[in-house]
Design a protein around this motif. Structure first.
Motif, PDB file in Angstrom:
ATOM      1  N   UNK A 114       0.829  -1.201   0.000  1.00 36.69           N
ATOM      2  CA  UNK A 114       0.000   0.000   0.000  1.00 36.69           C
ATOM      3  C   UNK A 114       0.870   1.260   0.000  1.00 36.69           C
ATOM      4  N   UNK A 115       0.376   2.274  -0.659  1.00 39.91           N
ATOM      5  CA  UNK A 115       1.119   3.535  -0.717  1.00 39.91           C
ATOM      6  C   UNK A 115       1.092   4.301   0.595  1.00 39.91           C
ATOM      7  N   UNK A 116       0.113   4.030   1.453  1.00 37.09           N
ATOM      8  CA  UNK A 116      -0.050   4.821   2.670  1.00 37.09           C
ATOM      9  C   UNK A 116       1.183   4.775   3.579  1.00 37.09           C
ATOM     10  N   UNK A 117       1.665   3.601   3.999  1.00 31.56           N
ATOM     11  CA  UNK A 117       2.848   3.594   4.881  1.00 31.56           C
ATOM     12  C   UNK A 117       4.102   4.120   4.201  1.00 31.56           C
ATOM     13  N   UNK A 118       4.265   3.829   2.919  1.00 26.73           N
ATOM     14  CA  UNK A 118       5.456   4.276   2.200  1.00 26.73           C
ATOM     15  C   UNK A 118       5.488   5.798   2.115  1.00 26.73           C
ATOM     16  N   UNK A 119       4.384   6.387   1.682  1.00 30.33           N
ATOM     17  CA  UNK A 119       4.358   7.846   1.502  1.00 30.33           C
ATOM     18  C   UNK A 119       4.331   8.579   2.840  1.00 30.33           C
ATOM     19  N   UNK A 120       3.753   7.970   3.881  1.00 26.56           N
ATOM     20  CA  UNK A 120       3.789   8.587   5.200  1.00 26.56           C
ATOM     21  C   UNK A 120       5.227   8.642   5.717  1.00 26.56           C
ATOM     22  N   UNK A 121       5.966   7.549   5.551  1.00 25.68           N
ATOM     23  CA  UNK A 121       7.376   7.534   5.957  1.00 25.68           C
ATOM     24  C   UNK A 121       8.180   8.569   5.167  1.00 25.68           C
ATOM     25  N   UNK A 122       7.879   8.689   3.876  1.00 23.98           N
ATOM     26  CA  UNK A 122       8.578   9.677   3.057  1.00 23.98           C
ATOM     27  C   UNK A 122       8.245  11.086   3.503  1.00 23.98           C
ATOM     28  N   UNK A 123       6.982  11.330   3.818  1.00 26.77           N
ATOM     29  CA  UNK A 123       6.550  12.648   4.294  1.00 26.77           C
ATOM     30  C   UNK A 123       7.329  13.055   5.543  1.00 26.77           C
ATOM     31  N   UNK A 124       7.424  12.153   6.526  1.00 29.36           N
ATOM     32  CA  UNK A 124       8.132  12.458   7.772  1.00 29.36           C
ATOM     33  C   UNK A 124       9.622  12.667   7.491  1.00 29.36           C
ATOM     34  N   UNK A 125      10.199  11.826   6.638  1.00 26.54           N
ATOM     35  CA  UNK A 125      11.623  11.939   6.319  1.00 26.54           C
ATOM     36  C   UNK A 125      11.931  13.256   5.617  1.00 26.54           C
ATOM     37  N   UNK A 126      11.075  13.658   4.685  1.00 20.08           N
ATOM     38  CA  UNK A 126      11.314  14.890   3.942  1.00 20.08           C
ATOM     39  C   UNK A 126      11.195  16.121   4.827  1.00 20.08           C
ATOM     40  N   UNK A 127      10.255  16.097   5.771  1.00 23.72           N
ATOM     41  CA  UNK A 127      10.155  17.223   6.702  1.00 23.72           C
ATOM     42  C   UNK A 127      11.419  17.333   7.541  1.00 23.72           C
ATOM     43  N   UNK A 128      11.949  16.181   7.982  1.00 24.94           N
ATOM     44  CA  UNK A 128      13.200  16.204   8.737  1.00 24.94           C
ATOM     45  C   UNK A 128      14.359  16.697   7.892  1.00 24.94           C
ATOM     46  N   UNK A 129      14.418  16.245   6.632  1.00 25.98           N
ATOM     47  CA  UNK A 129      15.487  16.675   5.727  1.00 25.98           C
ATOM     48  C   UNK A 129      15.388  18.164   5.435  1.00 25.98           C
ATOM     49  N   UNK A 130      14.172  18.652   5.251  1.00 25.47           N
ATOM     50  CA  UNK A 130      13.966  20.076   4.989  1.00 25.47           C
ATOM     51  C   UNK A 130      14.395  20.917   6.179  1.00 25.47           C
ATOM     52  N   UNK A 131      14.044  20.448   7.369  1.00 21.49           N
ATOM     53  CA  UNK A 131      14.421  21.176   8.581  1.00 21.49           C
ATOM     54  C   UNK A 131      15.934  21.197   8.765  1.00 21.49           C
ATOM     55  N   UNK A 132      16.598  20.082   8.472  1.00 19.67           N
ATOM     56  CA  UNK A 132      18.061  20.044   8.607  1.00 19.67           C
ATOM     57  C   UNK A 132      18.727  20.959   7.582  1.00 19.67           C
ATOM     58  N   UNK A 133      18.131  21.060   6.404  1.00 19.27           N
ATOM     59  CA  UNK A 133      18.688  21.912   5.357  1.00 19.27           C
ATOM     60  C   UNK A 133      18.630  23.382   5.741  1.00 19.27           C
ATOM     61  N   UNK A 134      17.605  23.746   6.515  1.00 18.63           N
ATOM     62  CA  UNK A 134      17.430  25.159   6.881  1.00 18.63           C
ATOM     63  C   UNK A 134      17.825  25.453   8.321  1.00 18.63           C
ATOM     64  N   UNK A 135      18.298  24.427   9.048  1.00 16.69           N
ATOM     65  CA  UNK A 135      18.612  24.623  10.453  1.00 16.69           C
ATOM     66  C   UNK A 135      17.380  24.800  11.305  1.00 16.69           C
ATOM     67  N   UNK A 136      16.226  24.337  10.800  1.00 15.26           N
ATOM     68  CA  UNK A 136      14.979  24.459  11.544  1.00 15.26           C
ATOM     69  C   UNK A 136      14.349  25.831  11.469  1.00 15.26           C
ATOM     70  N   UNK A 137      14.906  26.722  10.660  1.00 13.93           N
ATOM     71  CA  UNK A 137      14.406  28.095  10.554  1.00 13.93           C
ATOM     72  C   UNK A 137      13.948  28.387   9.125  1.00 13.93           C
TER      73      UNK A 137
END
Length: 321
Positions: free
Chosen positions: A116-139
């Motif tokens: 199912x796409x639900x668990x895969x895309x949910x994991x990707x969503x959480x990972x991308x938010x973390x990656x985005x935050x690390x890229x900007x220093x959380x700001x």
């Protein structure tokens, strides 16, 4: 049942029609005539949410649900702002490439392992938010190219902007491609009955990979254009864009079960959300009013989409006659 009573035609038409009538009736409440700027603002909402609605809606038609679109939206926007300070085209290209890469990886996992796409895309969503935050220093990160910021929102014919026109063009192009080729039929086929579609010769694995790649491309591109417009990138856009995209897709005639919907229906759903947002703004209504209106519209979707309820209404009508 005649063609125009089908949910994918009836729901988006009625939802958009009701919203436009309410929009045109705004002077009765405000005492002021509508201006082209009111339509401009509504289409700016379309420019902001349209790519997400299209990305999510296309996967829903195929019987999947890409929860990662908001994460890709944020990540693509952050890449565009971070690496597009000197040359905005470089930032945009990196955002689009990242969106496609994210979509391809997800599509391969979902298609290859038949999960199912639900668990895969949910994991990707959480990972991308973390990656985005690390890229900007959380700001939040500022985009210093004021020329691009002014250009993407420059009024054209008083009601459009380069952003809104680009989003409308993408909707129209995809509508033409999916209506005029076998891809549109195959997307609905795998959403309606994947096993039967495989028996009939549809390569659902390749189609899913391409569909998720397109979803990532649209989400990342939409995030990049939005952040160019805002002049900054936010590492966490919240869940509201995902909720509004899902509501717009359902109002566009897409079924949660898959196998039903069209790009023009998604456009109608997107315009419904956009003009409703402008109605709330112009009329200075509380936010809960728009939420109640969403609920009423979705209740109408349920009524139209429920065969048992429709049969009951038909029987009641016959009994009354």
């Amino acid at each position: 049942m005649i063609r125009h009573s089908r949910p994918e035609v009836l729901v988006p038409g009625v939802a958009l029609g009701v919203t436009i009538v309410l929009f045109l009736a705004l002077p009765l409440r405000t005492g002021q005539l509508l201006t082209p700027f009111d339509a401009y603002n509504a289409l700016q909402v379309l420019a902001r949410l349209g790519p997400l609605i299209l990305a999510l809606g296309l996967t829903m038609i195929a019987g999947e649900f890409d929860l990662s679109v908001v994460g890709t939206y944020a990540f693509g926007g952050m890449l565009a702002v971070t690496y597009g300070q000197g040359h905005w085209t470089l930032g945009l290209a990196l955002a689009l490439a990242a969106g496609v890469a994210v979509g391809v990886v997800q599509g391969v996992i979902i298609a290859r392992f038949r999960i199912s796409s639900m668990p895969v895309t949910l994991a990707t969503y959480i990972s991308l938010l973390g990656l985005t935050s690390s890229l900007s220093g959380g700001l939040s990160k500022t985009f210093d190219n004021a020329g691009v910021t002014l250009w993407v929102d420059r009024p054209i014919l008083q009601v459009f902007s380069p952003r809104s026109l680009l989003v409308l063009v993408v909707f129209v192009l995809l509508a033409v491609v999916l209506a005029g080729t076998r891809w549109g039929r195959e997307i609905r086929a795998i959403g309606g009955d994947r096993r039967a579609s495989r028996v009939s010769g549809v390569r659902d694995d390749r189609l899913l990979v391409g569909l998720f790649a397109l979803s990532g491309l649209l989400a990342a591109g939409g995030g990049a254009l939005l952040n160019f417009s805002l002049g900054s990138a936010n590492p966490d856009p919240g869940v509201q864009p995902l909720i509004l995209a899902a509501v717009a897709a359902l109002l566009g005639g897409v079924s949660l079960a898959g196998g039903r919907g069209s790009v023009l229906g998604l456009l109608a759903g997107a315009l419904t959300i956009a003009f409703l947002a402008q109605i709330v703004t112009v009329a200075a209504l509380p936010t809960y009013v728009s939420q109640l209106f969403y609920a009423l519209l979705l209740a109408g979707v349920v009524a139209v989409d429920a065969p048992g309820l429709r049969r009951g209404v038909v029987r009641l009508g016959k009994a009354l006659r």
